[in-house]
Design an enzyme around this catalytic site. Structure first.
Site, PDB file in Angstrom:
ATOM      1  N   TYR A  37      13.442   0.587  -0.276  1.00  0.00           N
ATOM      2  CA  TYR A  37      12.230  -0.084   0.213  1.00  0.00           C
ATOM      3  C   TYR A  37      10.986   0.740  -0.145  1.00  0.00           C
ATOM      4  CZ  TYR A  37       9.189  -2.304   3.766  1.00  0.00           C
ATOM      5  OH  TYR A  37       8.182  -2.967   4.428  1.00  0.00           O
ATOM      6  N   SER A  64       3.176  -1.972   2.461  1.00  0.00           N
ATOM      7  CA  SER A  64       3.630  -1.302   3.686  1.00  0.00           C
ATOM      8  C   SER A  64       2.998   0.078   3.712  1.00  0.00           C
ATOM      9  CB  SER A  64       5.154  -1.141   3.653  1.00  0.00           C
ATOM     10  OG  SER A  64       5.587  -0.196   4.625  1.00  0.00           O
TER      11      SER A  64
HETATM   12  C1  BGC Z   1       9.289  -1.266   7.603  1.00  0.00           C
HETATM   13  C2  BGC Z   1       9.816  -1.067   8.993  1.00  0.00           C
HETATM   14  C3  BGC Z   1       9.188   0.178   9.634  1.00  0.00           C
HETATM   15  C4  BGC Z   1       7.674   0.128   9.512  1.00  0.00           C
HETATM   16  C5  BGC Z   1       6.974   1.366  10.064  1.00  0.00           C
HETATM   17  C6  BGC Z   1       7.790  -1.237   7.632  1.00  0.00           C
HETATM   18  O1  BGC Z   1       7.280  -1.385   6.339  1.00  0.00           O
HETATM   19  O2  BGC Z   1       9.731  -2.534   7.124  1.00  0.00           O
HETATM   20  O3  BGC Z   1      11.205  -0.955   8.953  1.00  0.00           O
HETATM   21  O4  BGC Z   1       9.526   0.241  10.993  1.00  0.00           O
HETATM   22  O5  BGC Z   1       7.340  -0.006   8.165  1.00  0.00           O
HETATM   23  O6  BGC Z   1       7.532   2.559   9.627  1.00  0.00           O
END
Ligand code: BGC
Length: 255
Positions: free
Chosen positions: A156, A143
């Site tokens: 996360y 991410s």
């Molecule tokens: C997350 C989302 C978030 C996006 C952008 C992703 O990795 O799961 O919740 O909106 O990143 O910030």
């Protein structure tokens, strides 16, 4: 077809980005192995879609945060299709909680599903590639938050920060064995994980405004990059991250 005859495991392949990867890989000729635990019916539906389109996919009853289950996915791939070529560690969850409120249970769930499964998925896949004596590729769906704080989603971020160093360190360790490790880091994607944002027009507008391309990604746009990486056209890439974020990390909020 770009992935003709390759066998690819996609964890979390029955929803969101994972489902898009399964469909895109199968459409390019790959044999795909998908786990199911949370939503078996969703897995059946993905496999049916692949089969109806003439592709090949199987489901394995596996909770990827448990090492025995994760290992059974590798065994199923090899027993069914003969070998493993690409491991996609995609399964991911988030709690949208801050440092002050995250419980031990939430922390363990997020870290186990997102990071522990990617760590041991990388280990098991690398061991399998070396046993086969073939080059292999591990792709972790990370991410932008592997590198960019998201206040209110700290477990996360911690898990994705871990996958950043997983790709770099495992990539360095495994290079001499012909095994590559690459992270794909999506920005905001229209998937179930972002349902609360998508369902609230004001929040969605604010999010879109902070993205230079001015919209969320379609999950197929992430899957396209995974297909490219898996295709053999990425043979000099390892120990790094490909960002697929519409420029969100460089954007300024309120544009
Ligand atoms: C997350 C989302 C978030 C996006 C952008 C992703 O990795 O799961 O919740 O909106 O990143 O910030």
């Amino acid at each position: 077809m770009l992935l003709e005859g390759k066998t690819i495991i996609v964890t979390g392949g029955n929803s969101g980005i994972g489902e898009a990867i399964v469909l895109a890989a199968a459409a390019e000729g790959a044999n795909v192995v998908v786990d199911y635990v949370a939503h078996p019916a969703a897995t059946t539906s993905v496999i049916d879609q692949v089969t109806a389109a003439g592709g090949h996919a199987i489901g394995v009853d596996a909770d990827v945060s448990r090492l025995g289950d994760l290992y059974r996915m590798i065994v199923a791939a090899v027993n069914t299709y003969g070998s493993l070529d690409v491991m996609v560690n995609n399964a991911g969850v988030e709690t949208r909680t801050s440092i002050l409120e995250t419980t031990e249970e939430q922390y363990e769930h997020v870290l186990d599903v997102n990071l522990k499964s990617a760590f041991f998925g990388t280990q098991f896949a690398a061991q399998q590639f070396m046993k086969q004596g073939t080059p292999g590729l591990v792709i972790n769906i990370s991410s932008v938050h592997e590198d960019w704080p998201m206040p209110g989603n700290i477990a996360y971020c911690v898990s994705k920060g871990g996958t950043r160093m997983l790709a770099r360190t495992a990539g360095v360790e495994l290079g001499r064995h012909g095994v590559r490790v690459v992270n794909v880091a999506p920005g905001a994607v229209a998937t179930p994980i972002n349902a609360a944002t998508i369902d609230d027009p004001a929040t969605l507008k604010e999010l879109d405004a902070g993205i230079p391309l001015n919209r969320l990604a379609h999950s197929s746009e992430i899957a396209d990059v995974v297909v490219f990486l898996a295709s053999g056209k990425s043979s000099y890439m390892t120990a790094t991250t490909v960002f697929v974020d519409g420029g969100i990390m460089q954007g300024s909020v309120g544009l």
